[in-house]
Design an enzyme around this catalytic site. Structure first.
Site, mmCIF file in Angstrom:
data_model
loop_
_atom_site.group_PDB
_atom_site.id
_atom_site.type_symbol
_atom_site.label_atom_id
_atom_site.label_comp_id
_atom_site.label_asym_id
_atom_site.label_seq_id
_atom_site.Cartn_x
_atom_site.Cartn_y
_atom_site.Cartn_z
ATOM 1 C CB VAL A 72 68.691 -22.180 -48.587
ATOM 2 C CG1 VAL A 72 68.844 -21.237 -49.777
ATOM 3 C CG2 VAL A 72 67.228 -22.472 -48.344
ATOM 4 C CG ASP A 94 76.853 -22.042 -40.890
ATOM 5 O OD1 ASP A 94 75.849 -22.171 -41.627
ATOM 6 O OD2 ASP A 94 76.796 -22.041 -39.635
ATOM 7 C CE LYS A 141 74.957 -26.198 -40.198
ATOM 8 N NZ LYS A 141 73.962 -25.129 -40.429
ATOM 9 C CD GLU A 181 64.612 -21.657 -50.961
ATOM 10 O OE1 GLU A 181 64.445 -22.526 -51.828
ATOM 11 O OE2 GLU A 181 64.155 -21.724 -49.817
ATOM 12 C CD GLU A 232 63.632 -29.299 -46.161
ATOM 13 O OE1 GLU A 232 63.786 -30.407 -45.628
ATOM 14 O OE2 GLU A 232 63.478 -28.257 -45.514
ATOM 15 C CG ASN A 278 56.571 -21.139 -50.258
ATOM 16 O OD1 ASN A 278 56.673 -21.806 -51.284
ATOM 17 N ND2 ASN A 278 57.541 -21.034 -49.380
ATOM 18 C CG LEU A 326 45.394 -30.344 -56.854
ATOM 19 C CD1 LEU A 326 44.593 -30.524 -58.137
ATOM 20 C CD2 LEU A 326 44.621 -29.454 -55.877
ATOM 21 C CB CYS A 368 58.984 -23.531 -46.704
ATOM 22 S SG CYS A 368 60.720 -23.950 -46.771
ATOM 23 C CE LYS A 388 60.469 -19.600 -43.174
ATOM 24 N NZ LYS A 388 61.738 -19.072 -43.569
#
Ligand code: UGA
Length: 445
Positions: free
Chosen positions: A15, A34, A39, A144, A148, A203, A245, A255, A258
């Protein structure tokens, strides 16, 4: 060089990286932080640590507007609007783990200068608690809705942008709105708790749509109907819509599983039992078990059989394997005594860590060589382009269970495969009248 104050991005996971690079693409300077030095080093050198279409190009094109750092001080020195993009993984009980969010909040000065814009998915009530405990930080909830694989497009062309302002944070909400307004999506200005709930509810609703169509698929198999036809006919009703569908092996990713658990848990914590979501989760589990049942129908007991899993990522165009159906399938198959092989075009590295006990191959063909059956777990386009006619001869048994209804059923059957999708009509035959293991074995080579 612009003298615009940079946008701060905290947490450069998926994200955060999309947010940082897309804001840079829109012409804003961005300082992104970060705690993972590896990274940060990779990104500073222009290397993208995730597989997400378009990010590498954005990073290359906007390098001079993007600064990556491991130090929160570097962010606080220049930015005032801080987009919080740290992850909130589920705990064992299904609650979201907010420790990373709390760590960020604890580092912000409470002098009224800084705004925390929450992009991380947090349970309803989190914003209120932060506003209460840290009143000197302006708090804005801006969930958000990126997917992905299409995140860059989703960011640059949003359906809507939800902005929930905490007490005294109107200035920050107005700045956030100013950043997103040029993108053209509808702006929904609301309160913090409602903004948080919109994210979880959206979601959970999409996951419900998937479990619903999966149950319809299971009934279709019993009555000889074709779920793709049913979904097409349903989706043309504008009140229903065609998206989400597609029946298959169930939803995965970081996502839906969770957020559905988090919403169920959130409701449970208030004493409300969210019955529908309990069923949504159960159906999602059941879909994976049905794949095993379909393999057993064609192969009998799976002990000693070799099964090739094609696609290991939770969906195409990503290397993300979090909560992927492949993980559940691999362990169930091994539990049945089968030998499992796996191939994925991009998630080999993740697979080596998460599925250390299966044999990972360099190509779909290698995975299929001598296999007793193949399962299409992820609908990577290259699987549709395989020369299935010649692959049939390389497999020990020509059995394909298509967990995504991705291949051409008629062509596969015409090529001599015992082919099964999810909720597909079997050329008019009821699924239990389809080719048996014996006829599959007897198929002409
Ligand atoms: C999802 C939401 O779609 C985004 O709006 C949201 O921002 C994101 O979660 C998040 O909360 O961060 P994502 O997990 O990237 O996005 O992936 P989706 O494209 O939504 O797919 C989720 C899963 O559902 C995949 O395993 C996919 O194969 C499955 N799916 C999707 C189906 O089984 N059937 C469908 O019809 C659609």
């Amino acid at each position: 060089m612009s003298d615009e104050r940079p946008i701060g991005v905290i947490g450069v996971g998926w994200v955060g990286l999309v947010t940082a690079t897309c804001f840079a693409e829109l012409g804003h300077p961005v300082v992104a932080m970060d705690i993972d030095p590896q990274k940060v080093r990779a990104l500073s050198r222009g290397r993208v640590p995730i597989h997400e279409p378009g990010i590498a190009e954005l990073l290359e094109r906007n390098g001079e507007r993007l600064t990556f750092t491991t130090e929160m001080e570097d962010v606080l020195e220049s930015a005032r609007l801080l987009f919080c993009c740290v992850d909130t993984p589920p705990t064992y009980s299904g609650d979201a783990d907010l420790s990373r969010v709390q760590a960020v909040v604890s580092q912000l000065p409470e002098d009224g200068q800084y705004a925390l814009v929450m992009k991380s998915t947090v349970p309803s009530g989190t914003g209120r608690a932060i506003c209460r405990d840290a009143p000197g930080i302006a708090y804005v909830s801006c969930p958000e809705f990126l997917k992905e694989g299409t995140a860059v497009q989703d960011f640059l062309h949003p359906d809507r942008v939800v902005i929930g302002a905490g007490a005294g944070a109107e200035w920050a909400a107005a700045e956030v709105e100013g950043l997103y307004r040029p993108l053209g999506g509808k702006i929904v200005r609301t309160d913090v708790a409602s903004a948080e709930m919109i994210k979880l509810a959206a979601n959970a609703f999409l996951a419900t749509k998937i479990s619903f169509i999966n149950e319809i698929a299971n009934v279709c198999e019993e009555v000889g109907a074709d779920v793709t036809e049913v979904a097409r006919g349903m989706g043309l009703d504008r009140r229903i819509g065609p998206a989400f569908l597609r029946a298959g092996a169930g939803y995965g990713g970081s996502c839906f599983p969770k957020d559905v658990s988090a919403l169920k848990q959130l409701a449970g914590n208030t004493g409300y039992h969210f019955q529908l979501l309990t069923a949504v989760i159960e159906v999602n589990e059941l879909q994976k078990r049905r794949i095993i049942g379909k393999l057993q129908k064609h192969l009998g007991p799976l002990a000693g059989k070799t099964i090739a899993l094609l696609g290991l990522a939770f969906k195409p165009d990503t290397d993300d394997m979090r909560e992927a159906s492949s993980l559940v399938l691999a362990s169930r198959l091994q539990g049945e005594g089968a030998t499992v092989r796996g191939y994925d075009p991009v998630s080999r590295e993740a697979a080596a860590k998460l599925l250390p006990s299966i044999e990972l191959t360099d190509s779909a063909t290698d995975a299929l060589d001598g296999a007793d059956a193949a399962v299409i777990v992820t609908e990577w386009p290259e699987f549709a382009e395989l020369d299935w006619g010649s692959l049939r001869d390389r497999m020990a048994k020509p059995v394909v269970v298509d967990g995504r209804n991705f291949l051409d059923a008629r062509a596969m059957r015409a090529a001599g495969f015992a082919y099964e999708g999810i909720g597909l009509a079997n050329d008019g035959a009821r699924p239990n009248e389809a080719e048996s293991a014996e006829s599959a074995e007897a198929a002409p080579r």
